[in-house]
Motif scaffolding. Structure first.
Motif, mmCIF file in Angstrom:
data_model
loop_
_atom_site.group_PDB
_atom_site.id
_atom_site.type_symbol
_atom_site.label_atom_id
_atom_site.label_comp_id
_atom_site.label_asym_id
_atom_site.label_seq_id
_atom_site.Cartn_x
_atom_site.Cartn_y
_atom_site.Cartn_z
ATOM 1 N N ASN A 1 0.618 -1.314 -0.119
ATOM 2 C CA ASN A 1 -0.009 0.103 -0.116
ATOM 3 C C ASN A 1 1.013 1.296 -0.034
ATOM 4 N N CYS A 2 2.027 1.198 0.184
ATOM 5 C CA CYS A 2 2.887 2.347 0.271
ATOM 6 C C CYS A 2 3.106 3.055 -1.216
ATOM 7 N N LEU A 3 3.436 4.169 -1.161
ATOM 8 C CA LEU A 3 3.633 5.181 -2.545
ATOM 9 C C LEU A 3 5.025 5.127 -2.708
ATOM 10 N N THR A 4 5.972 4.739 -1.654
ATOM 11 C CA THR A 4 7.435 4.711 -2.021
ATOM 12 C C THR A 4 8.202 3.359 -1.300
ATOM 13 N N LEU A 5 9.316 3.365 -2.003
ATOM 14 C CA LEU A 5 10.025 2.087 -1.644
ATOM 15 C C LEU A 5 11.389 2.684 -0.933
ATOM 16 N N ARG A 6 11.940 1.944 0.048
ATOM 17 C CA ARG A 6 13.205 2.317 0.562
ATOM 18 C C ARG A 6 14.332 1.549 -0.378
ATOM 19 N N VAL A 7 15.361 1.969 -0.147
ATOM 20 C CA VAL A 7 16.693 1.513 -1.142
ATOM 21 C C VAL A 7 16.854 0.058 -0.809
ATOM 22 N N GLU A 8 16.804 -0.436 0.294
ATOM 23 C CA GLU A 8 16.719 -1.845 0.288
ATOM 24 C C GLU A 8 15.778 -2.628 -0.347
ATOM 25 N N GLU A 9 14.592 -2.101 -0.416
ATOM 26 C CA GLU A 9 13.530 -2.895 -1.234
ATOM 27 C C GLU A 9 13.841 -2.953 -2.551
#
Length: 70
Positions: A9-17
Motif C-alpha cells: 500500500n506504500c507509495l514509496t520504496l526504501r533503498v533496501e527494497e
C-alpha cells in the motif's frame, strides 16, 4: 522482498527494497539511487527526507518496465 499489506500500500520504496527487487547489493542500490537523485528524476524519482532516501514506487516500476526487468 516479502509482500505484505504495509509494503504493497506504500507509495514509496526504501533503498533496501529496490536492492531486493533488482537483485543487487545495498551499496550498489544506494549508488543507483544517488545517481537518480542527482539526475533530477531520471531514471526514477527520489525523495529525500532528512537523511532518508525514498523512491517513488510508480516511477521505479516504470523504470523496471522500460528496462525489461518486470
Amino acid at each position: 522482498m516479502t509482500k505484505n499489506t504495509e509494503t504493497s500500500n506504500c507509495l514509496t520504496l526504501r533503498v533496501e527494497e529496490c536492492a531486493d527487487l533488482l537483485g543487487i547489493c545495498r551499496s550498489a542500490a544506494y549508488n543507483l539511487v544517488r545517481q537518480a537523485e542527482s539526475s533530477k528524476g531520471k531514471p526514477f524519482q527520489v525523495i529525500r527526507i532528512g537523511n532518508s532516501l525514498l523512491i517513488s514506487k510508480k516511477s521505479f516500476e516504470e523504470f523496471l518496465e522500460t528496462n525489461g526487468l518486470m
